[in-house]
Design a protein around this motif. Sequence first.
Motif, PDB file in Angstrom:
ATOM      1  N   GLN A  92       3.349  -8.570  -3.615  1.00 24.38           N
ATOM      2  CA  GLN A  92       4.679  -7.970  -3.489  1.00 24.38           C
ATOM      3  C   GLN A  92       5.767  -9.046  -3.492  1.00 24.38           C
ATOM      4  OE1 GLN A  92       3.639  -5.257  -4.362  1.00 24.38           O
ATOM      5  NE2 GLN A  92       4.154  -3.699  -2.842  1.00 24.38           N
ATOM      6  N   GLY A  93       5.562 -10.068  -4.324  1.00 19.90           N
ATOM      7  CA  GLY A  93       6.553 -11.119  -4.489  1.00 19.90           C
ATOM      8  C   GLY A  93       6.556 -12.169  -3.392  1.00 19.90           C
ATOM      9  N   ASN A 122       2.020  -8.123   3.823  1.00 19.51           N
ATOM     10  CA  ASN A 122       3.148  -7.984   2.901  1.00 19.51           C
ATOM     11  C   ASN A 122       3.201  -6.609   2.232  1.00 19.51           C
ATOM     12  OD1 ASN A 122       4.038 -10.674   3.274  1.00 19.51           O
ATOM     13  ND2 ASN A 122       2.475 -11.405   1.839  1.00 19.51           N
ATOM     14  N   ILE A 123       2.266  -5.725   2.588  1.00 20.68           N
ATOM     15  CA  ILE A 123       2.251  -4.378   2.013  1.00 20.68           C
ATOM     16  C   ILE A 123       2.590  -3.385   3.117  1.00 20.68           C
ATOM     17  CG2 ILE A 123       0.853  -2.653   0.818  1.00 20.68           C
ATOM     18  CD1 ILE A 123      -0.908  -4.926  -0.200  1.00 20.68           C
ATOM     19  N   ASP A 124       3.693  -2.700   2.974  1.00 22.05           N
ATOM     20  CA  ASP A 124       4.126  -1.731   3.993  1.00 22.05           C
ATOM     21  C   ASP A 124       3.063  -0.651   4.191  1.00 22.05           C
ATOM     22  OD1 ASP A 124       6.500  -3.087   4.295  1.00 22.05           O
ATOM     23  OD2 ASP A 124       7.641  -1.765   2.953  1.00 22.05           O
ATOM     24  N   GLY A 125       2.730  -0.408   5.441  1.00 20.32           N
ATOM     25  CA  GLY A 125       1.793   0.654   5.759  1.00 20.32           C
ATOM     26  C   GLY A 125       0.337   0.259   5.656  1.00 20.32           C
ATOM     27  N   SER A 169       2.779   0.871  -5.313  1.00 23.95           N
ATOM     28  CA  SER A 169       2.269   0.086  -6.439  1.00 23.95           C
ATOM     29  C   SER A 169       2.294  -1.387  -6.017  1.00 23.95           C
ATOM     30  CB  SER A 169       3.142   0.297  -7.679  1.00 23.95           C
ATOM     31  OG  SER A 169       2.680  -0.495  -8.766  1.00 23.95           O
ATOM     32  N   VAL A 170       1.124  -1.990  -5.937  1.00 24.74           N
ATOM     33  CA  VAL A 170       1.024  -3.353  -5.422  1.00 24.74           C
ATOM     34  C   VAL A 170       0.994  -4.353  -6.577  1.00 24.74           C
ATOM     35  CG1 VAL A 170      -0.336  -4.979  -4.061  1.00 24.74           C
ATOM     36  CG2 VAL A 170      -0.205  -2.564  -3.378  1.00 24.74           C
ATOM     37  N   SER A 171       1.947  -5.258  -6.572  1.00 22.42           N
ATOM     38  CA  SER A 171       1.958  -6.344  -7.547  1.00 22.42           C
ATOM     39  C   SER A 171       1.368  -7.587  -6.891  1.00 22.42           C
ATOM     40  CB  SER A 171       3.381  -6.627  -8.035  1.00 22.42           C
ATOM     41  OG  SER A 171       4.208  -7.048  -6.966  1.00 22.42           O
TER      42      SER A 171
END
Length: 489
Positions: free
Chosen positions: A294-295, A331-334, A353-355
């Motif tokens: 996520q950047g 870094n990923i919400d939830g 959508s995970v980058s």
Amino acid sequence: MRSCIPNVLLVSLLSTSAVICSPAPSAPPSKGTTIPLTRRSVHKRSAAEWDEWAVRHREYVTKKYNGQVKSKRASGMNLLTDQDADSDYYGSVAIGTPAVSYNVILDTGSSDLWLASSSCSGCASSSGGGPTSAASNSIPLFDPASSSTFKNLTTPFAIQYASGQATGTLGQDTVQVAGFQVSDQTFGVCDTANGVLSSPLSGLMGLAWQSLASSKATPVWQTLAASGQWDSGVMGFFLTRFGNDSHAKELEPGGQFSMGYVNDSLYTGSIDYQNVPSDQVAYWTLPVTSLTVQGKSISLPTSGSNQYAAIDTGTTLIGGPSDLVQSLYSNIDGAQAGTGSWEGYWFYPCSTSVSSSISFGGPSWSISPDDFEHTQVDSSGTQCVGAFFEVNTGDNTPGWIVGDAFLKNVYTAFRYSPPSVGFASLSSTALGENGVDGIAPSATIGSPAAVVSSTGKASSNKNDATRSRGFSVQILALVWGAAGGLLLA
């Protein structure tokens, strides 16, 4: 991601009869032949089936990488579970005289070749309506007595699984793969398996380095690469993606594996090669130099085993040290850690959508959100399992295991000298194969264009005017059967 394979609930993938190899044209094309890969469709599993999968997968990968470099695999090789859509990839080898073809997992995370023998106890059995005996001929079994070139070495051979052990002895025979032949190749012949074999696989071919081989034998690929018979000392992998296709058939094209050349129609630009550190030549090991989700960048170690990754076609997901995987999911919400059977895995909202991307010292390579999402685990489709999971490896083994969830996003080359792994961007030709229905290739191999002894002596096939330039072999990506059974646990 293997010769004697675990007890499973599985529907037959292919025609299961062993096939006598048919003659091939005497002169190979300058770039080799291309044979498509195959994979199975996604099965919608129950919660109980997913729980079983999670436990087997975690245990297997942990055991596979728990100190094996240090022990030189003296206790035997550990194989992987079948890990959902686009998980394991396998191709054909032909063994014996006359040559008979068998499906084997192609695994860059191990180094032994082995097959189930015709005397294997329980090798053709499975639960849930699958084949129940060798007489069903659902799994081609190697019969030493049928080969005039087989030699029984009588040396004990053992393979350890999360669910049991396959045992037998070492033998030698002629082995053909991808248009090449190696005589007097040492391999394991399993005569007990405790119900760990399932159609259509008969064994496994390891594609890592000799130092990992429990048999101590030089792997087939390494003998060929050292023989000078290859046009180029390299193996290439391209793996297709069907895991995001709910309409995929039971068998679909899965990609391509090549020996002796790389298929330049499947990638664009140049292949970025990164050398395997000189003290790490066992697995195909590279340092992990950057990882973003996520950047946001994950802080990575620059020393110790946790800085390294094994590039492993025999693993479905991406395993890593617990603290680093936890940092990744922060870094990923939830996102939340799994518990019980799912301990070590992580859930996140399917609506996200995970980058993500990863680098091994060269360019940063993106992982598709479709590959980051391993699967949905609840009936409402709100909770998904991420492709990264926690694994604790041995002190002298790489802390990261980078499997097919990443490798489907790149063209991958494994180079003999200097030992190195290269990645390149997939071409439009390669990307165009994702999700495209096709016919499963049959398990056959033609006459070899180059013949090499396991001692390294090489000669050209008498029907060929030139040395072999490299060939491709069909690969089949194996996933869940219709009953949701696990393979290779």
